[in-house]
Design a protein around this motif. Structure first.
Motif, PDB file in Angstrom:
ATOM      1  N   ASP A   1       0.849  -1.198   0.000  1.00  0.00           N
ATOM      2  CA  ASP A   1       0.000   0.000   0.000  1.00  0.00           C
ATOM      3  C   ASP A   1       0.884   1.246   0.000  1.00  0.00           C
ATOM      4  O   ASP A   1       0.495   2.287  -0.520  1.00  0.00           O
ATOM      5  N   LEU A   2       2.045   1.126   0.616  1.00  0.00           N
ATOM      6  CA  LEU A   2       2.943   2.282   0.752  1.00  0.00           C
ATOM      7  C   LEU A   2       4.339   1.785   1.113  1.00  0.00           C
ATOM      8  O   LEU A   2       4.481   0.794   1.833  1.00  0.00           O
ATOM      9  N   VAL A   3       5.352   2.494   0.593  1.00  0.00           N
ATOM     10  CA  VAL A   3       6.720   2.284   1.091  1.00  0.00           C
ATOM     11  C   VAL A   3       7.159   3.618   1.671  1.00  0.00           C
ATOM     12  O   VAL A   3       7.048   4.654   1.007  1.00  0.00           O
ATOM     13  N   LEU A   4       7.608   3.591   2.900  1.00  0.00           N
ATOM     14  CA  LEU A   4       8.042   4.837   3.510  1.00  0.00           C
ATOM     15  C   LEU A   4       9.527   4.744   3.852  1.00  0.00           C
ATOM     16  O   LEU A   4       9.931   3.875   4.619  1.00  0.00           O
ATOM     17  N   VAL A   5      10.304   5.606   3.221  1.00  0.00           N
ATOM     18  CA  VAL A   5      11.757   5.544   3.410  1.00  0.00           C
ATOM     19  C   VAL A   5      12.202   6.632   4.377  1.00  0.00           C
ATOM     20  O   VAL A   5      11.869   7.811   4.192  1.00  0.00           O
ATOM     21  N   SER A   6      12.927   6.209   5.402  1.00  0.00           N
ATOM     22  CA  SER A   6      13.499   7.166   6.335  1.00  0.00           C
ATOM     23  C   SER A   6      14.881   6.649   6.736  1.00  0.00           C
ATOM     24  O   SER A   6      15.061   5.444   6.920  1.00  0.00           O
ATOM     25  N   THR A   7      15.823   7.579   6.887  1.00  0.00           N
ATOM     26  CA  THR A   7      17.154   7.118   7.305  1.00  0.00           C
ATOM     27  C   THR A   7      17.258   7.053   8.829  1.00  0.00           C
ATOM     28  O   THR A   7      18.310   6.730   9.352  1.00  0.00           O
ATOM     29  N   VAL A   8      16.150   7.319   9.486  1.00  0.00           N
ATOM     30  CA  VAL A   8      16.175   7.317  10.948  1.00  0.00           C
ATOM     31  C   VAL A   8      16.586   5.944  11.511  1.00  0.00           C
ATOM     32  O   VAL A   8      17.190   5.835  12.565  1.00  0.00           O
ATOM     33  N   TRP A   9      16.301   4.895  10.751  1.00  0.00           N
ATOM     34  CA  TRP A   9      16.604   3.533  11.227  1.00  0.00           C
ATOM     35  C   TRP A   9      18.089   3.205  11.158  1.00  0.00           C
ATOM     36  O   TRP A   9      18.563   2.300  11.836  1.00  0.00           O
ATOM     37  N   LEU A  10      18.800   3.911  10.269  1.00  0.00           N
ATOM     38  CA  LEU A  10      20.125   3.405   9.901  1.00  0.00           C
ATOM     39  C   LEU A  10      21.184   3.570  10.996  1.00  0.00           C
ATOM     40  O   LEU A  10      22.244   2.970  10.923  1.00  0.00           O
ATOM     41  N   ASN A  11      20.879   4.379  12.021  1.00  0.00           N
ATOM     42  CA  ASN A  11      21.872   4.594  13.085  1.00  0.00           C
ATOM     43  C   ASN A  11      22.260   3.305  13.798  1.00  0.00           C
ATOM     44  O   ASN A  11      23.368   3.175  14.303  1.00  0.00           O
ATOM     45  N   THR A  12      21.327   2.361  13.862  1.00  0.00           N
ATOM     46  CA  THR A  12      21.645   1.136  14.600  1.00  0.00           C
ATOM     47  C   THR A  12      22.083   0.002  13.666  1.00  0.00           C
ATOM     48  O   THR A  12      22.424  -1.085  14.141  1.00  0.00           O
ATOM     49  N   LEU A  13      22.030   0.262  12.377  1.00  0.00           N
ATOM     50  CA  LEU A  13      22.405  -0.797  11.433  1.00  0.00           C
ATOM     51  C   LEU A  13      23.931  -0.898  11.384  1.00  0.00           C
ATOM     52  O   LEU A  13      24.614   0.110  11.257  1.00  0.00           O
ATOM     53  N   GLU A  14      24.440  -2.125  11.454  1.00  0.00           N
ATOM     54  CA  GLU A  14      25.909  -2.305  11.401  1.00  0.00           C
ATOM     55  C   GLU A  14      26.452  -1.679  10.125  1.00  0.00           C
ATOM     56  O   GLU A  14      25.833  -1.791   9.059  1.00  0.00           O
ATOM     57  N   HIS A  15      27.646  -1.100  10.235  1.00  0.00           N
ATOM     58  CA  HIS A  15      28.240  -0.447   9.065  1.00  0.00           C
ATOM     59  C   HIS A  15      28.392  -1.430   7.901  1.00  0.00           C
ATOM     60  O   HIS A  15      28.142  -1.104   6.742  1.00  0.00           O
ATOM     61  N   ARG A  16      28.745  -2.660   8.239  1.00  0.00           N
ATOM     62  CA  ARG A  16      28.928  -3.659   7.167  1.00  0.00           C
ATOM     63  C   ARG A  16      27.626  -3.856   6.372  1.00  0.00           C
ATOM     64  O   ARG A  16      27.640  -4.069   5.160  1.00  0.00           O
ATOM     65  N   GLN A  17      26.493  -3.782   7.078  1.00  0.00           N
ATOM     66  CA  GLN A  17      25.193  -3.930   6.401  1.00  0.00           C
ATOM     67  C   GLN A  17      24.886  -2.722   5.505  1.00  0.00           C
ATOM     68  O   GLN A  17      24.236  -2.847   4.477  1.00  0.00           O
ATOM     69  N   VAL A  18      25.363  -1.554   5.936  1.00  0.00           N
ATOM     70  CA  VAL A  18      25.140  -0.345   5.123  1.00  0.00           C
ATOM     71  C   VAL A  18      25.913  -0.479   3.808  1.00  0.00           C
ATOM     72  O   VAL A  18      25.372  -0.274   2.711  1.00  0.00           O
ATOM     73  N   VAL A  19      27.174  -0.876   3.916  1.00  0.00           N
ATOM     74  CA  VAL A  19      28.016  -1.037   2.717  1.00  0.00           C
ATOM     75  C   VAL A  19      27.438  -2.149   1.834  1.00  0.00           C
ATOM     76  O   VAL A  19      27.395  -2.046   0.603  1.00  0.00           O
ATOM     77  N   ASN A  20      26.954  -3.191   2.475  1.00  0.00           N
ATOM     78  CA  ASN A  20      26.330  -4.312   1.764  1.00  0.00           C
ATOM     79  C   ASN A  20      25.186  -3.824   0.856  1.00  0.00           C
ATOM     80  O   ASN A  20      25.154  -4.107  -0.334  1.00  0.00           O
ATOM     81  N   GLY A  21      24.287  -3.058   1.414  1.00  0.00           N
ATOM     82  CA  GLY A  21      23.147  -2.570   0.632  1.00  0.00           C
ATOM     83  C   GLY A  21      23.579  -1.619  -0.469  1.00  0.00           C
ATOM     84  O   GLY A  21      22.944  -1.534  -1.526  1.00  0.00           O
ATOM     85  N   PHE A  22      24.673  -0.942  -0.227  1.00  0.00           N
ATOM     86  CA  PHE A  22      25.151   0.031  -1.205  1.00  0.00           C
ATOM     87  C   PHE A  22      25.567  -0.616  -2.528  1.00  0.00           C
ATOM     88  O   PHE A  22      25.581   0.032  -3.568  1.00  0.00           O
ATOM     89  N   ALA A  23      25.882  -1.919  -2.473  1.00  0.00           N
ATOM     90  CA  ALA A  23      26.276  -2.597  -3.717  1.00  0.00           C
ATOM     91  C   ALA A  23      25.155  -2.501  -4.753  1.00  0.00           C
ATOM     92  O   ALA A  23      25.411  -2.374  -5.953  1.00  0.00           O
ATOM     93  N   GLU A  24      23.896  -2.538  -4.275  1.00  0.00           N
ATOM     94  CA  GLU A  24      22.780  -2.462  -5.233  1.00  0.00           C
ATOM     95  C   GLU A  24      22.652  -1.032  -5.789  1.00  0.00           C
ATOM     96  O   GLU A  24      22.181  -0.832  -6.908  1.00  0.00           O
ATOM     97  N   ILE A  25      23.091  -0.059  -5.026  1.00  0.00           N
ATOM     98  CA  ILE A  25      23.099   1.325  -5.520  1.00  0.00           C
ATOM     99  C   ILE A  25      24.145   1.457  -6.632  1.00  0.00           C
ATOM    100  O   ILE A  25      23.870   2.033  -7.691  1.00  0.00           O
ATOM    101  N   PHE A  26      25.316   0.877  -6.397  1.00  0.00           N
ATOM    102  CA  PHE A  26      26.333   0.871  -7.468  1.00  0.00           C
ATOM    103  C   PHE A  26      25.770   0.161  -8.697  1.00  0.00           C
ATOM    104  O   PHE A  26      25.948   0.610  -9.822  1.00  0.00           O
ATOM    105  N   LYS A  27      25.077  -0.956  -8.446  1.00  0.00           N
ATOM    106  CA  LYS A  27      24.543  -1.725  -9.576  1.00  0.00           C
ATOM    107  C   LYS A  27      23.547  -0.900 -10.383  1.00  0.00           C
ATOM    108  O   LYS A  27      23.629  -0.853 -11.616  1.00  0.00           O
ATOM    109  N   HIS A  28      22.620  -0.229  -9.708  1.00  0.00           N
ATOM    110  CA  HIS A  28      21.628   0.575 -10.430  1.00  0.00           C
ATOM    111  C   HIS A  28      22.315   1.619 -11.301  1.00  0.00           C
ATOM    112  O   HIS A  28      21.919   1.858 -12.445  1.00  0.00           O
ATOM    113  N   ALA A  29      23.357   2.254 -10.757  1.00  0.00           N
ATOM    114  CA  ALA A  29      24.070   3.268 -11.539  1.00  0.00           C
ATOM    115  C   ALA A  29      24.753   2.622 -12.738  1.00  0.00           C
ATOM    116  O   ALA A  29      24.670   3.127 -13.865  1.00  0.00           O
TER     117      ALA A  29
END
Ligand SMILES: NC(=O)c1ccc[n+]([C@@H]2O[C@H](COP(=O)([O-])OP(=O)(O)OC[C@H]3O[C@@H](n4cnc5c(N)ncnc54)[C@H](O)[C@@H]3O)[C@@H](O)[C@H]2O)c1
Ligand SMILES: [Zn+2]
Length: 358
Positions: free
Chosen positions: A158-186
């Motif tokens: 019904d909705l996707v709501l994006v906020s970076t408020v969650w990312l403070n507790t996410l392990e740095h390795r997980q942040v870099v992990n997700g970034f691979a898909e950002i590189f891929k899209h580019a």
């Protein structure tokens, strides 16, 4: 009046909203009979308190907590969730809020899509990977016996709501992990974004919001052009033919296995190299990719003699056409070449190439 950044898809929106106030308005407007919050043990601990801080009215809504991790993305977990939804008397006008990463989004969406023949769900993606990739495109499901994501459906939230408020507790390795898909899209669709990404010095970069937004625009355009993955959507598999095989190998054999995005970063380099052999991908662009990706994803030591293991794993990949292994390579940055037949010879050359980068 606030202006929020939004991406409008065929039947839902992705809204960028740091303090979740849009969610509050959306819930009122939709007048659901009941809201159910689904979280895993980590997001229940780290994200749920933030959700309740911003939306105190949800404190009375049932919270269903399911065990975290890919190994729990299965039908047994779904059964537990369905049972708890029934115990909470969720009816057909209820909605499930998926508070978590791709595991919660895929499984919670599937649970909602099947519950009483389908109720609505809202994605609150809490990992970079789920924000930029899994929470849009409508693919839902769970792993089953023989492999990942084998049981599932296509259904939009019904909705996707994006906020970076969650990312403070996410392990740095997980942040870099997700970034691979950002590189891929580019790499597959946006030379302009690739240019700016090649300048970043850290992940997440300062201009993270803009990058996330641009990257979602790429995924939106691709899934809208081919919602049920009949053809063009395959470009999202760039890096994934070899990357999945490496991910599976690492999971079986390494004490500290690669995460999905880390394996895809290896796969993207190897498949880009194959593009230099099959599709005229310039060596200068390959060198650029090496400089950027190896800055953030350490070189993975591919052991000698695993070519056959990787090849068998690639043959099993459900996206293949009969016995051929098809993959996506690049002709140029931003220009994918789909359905390139991957041969054992290509794989072997790509392994040699990647090993030389050590
Ligand atoms: N549907 C699709 O199109 C699609 C696309 C890509 C990936 N996927 C799926 O996505 C899944 C991977 O998603 P993921 O990488 O988000 O994994 P995940 O959901 O397992 O999250 C990674 C880890 O981070 C924890 N976590 C999540 N958010 C947190 C936060 N804000 N703070 C602290 N901890 C947090 C989780 O509990 C988990 O341990 C896979 O199952 C994959 O198949 C689906
Ligand atoms: Zn991926």
């Amino acid at each position: 009046m606030r202006t929020l950044r939004r991406i409008t898809l065929s039947d839902y929106e992705i809204v960028f909203d740091e303090d979740l106030s849009f969610l509050s308005e959306f819930l009122i407007a939709k007048n659901y009979s009941q809201v159910i919050v689904l979280a895993d043990d980590n997001t229940a601990r780290d994200c749920y308190p933030i959700l309740i801080k911003y939306l105190p009215q949800l404190a009375d809504a049932p919270l269903i907590i399911t065990p975290s991790g890919e190994m729990n993305k299965n039908l047994a977990s779904c059964e537990e969730i369905w049972a708890k939804m029934l115990q909470s008397h969720a009816d057909r006008k209820s909605v499930v809020i998926n508070l978590g990463g791709g595991v919660i989004g895929d499984m919670g969406g599937f649970v909602a899509a099947c519950y009483k023949r389908g109720i609505g769900f809202i994605q609150l993606p809490t990992t970079v990977l789920s924000q930029v990739d899994s929470s849009i495109g409508g693919k839902l499901g769970v792993d089953f016996r023989y492999g990942k994501n084998l049981i599932g459906v296509f259904k939009n939230p019904d909705l996707v709501l994006v906020s970076t408020v969650w990312l403070n507790t996410l392990e740095h390795r997980q942040v870099v992990n997700g970034f691979a898909e950002i590189f891929k899209h580019a790499l597959i669709q946006s030379p302009k974004q690739w240019d700016s990404l090649s300048q970043i010095e850290q992940i997440p970069p300062v201009q993270f919001h803009d990058i996330l937004f641009e990257s979602l625009l790429v995924k939106k355009a691709v899934v809208e052009a081919d919602p049920f993955e009949k053809g063009w959507r395959k470009i999202l598999n760039f890096g994934h033919t070899i990357g999945h095989a490496i991910e599976a190998y690492s999971l079986e054999n390494d004490k500290y296995p690669l995460l999905h995005g880390e394996a895809i970063a290896v796969g993207m380099l190897m498949e880009a190299y194959i593009g230099t052999l099959s599709s005229g991908f310039p060596l200068s662009s390959l060198a650029e990719m090496e400089a950027v990706l190896l800055r953030f994803y350490s070189h993975y030591n591919i052991p000698e003699g695993i070519e056959e293991v990787l090849w068998q794993s690639m043959l099993l990949d459900k996206k293949n056409d009969k016995s051929k292994v098809l993959s996506v390579v690049l002709k140029a940055i931003g220009e994918p070449d789909i359905d390139v037949e991957m041969t054992k010879e290509f794989l072997s050359k790509a392994i040699n190439y990647y090993q030389r980068l050590a």
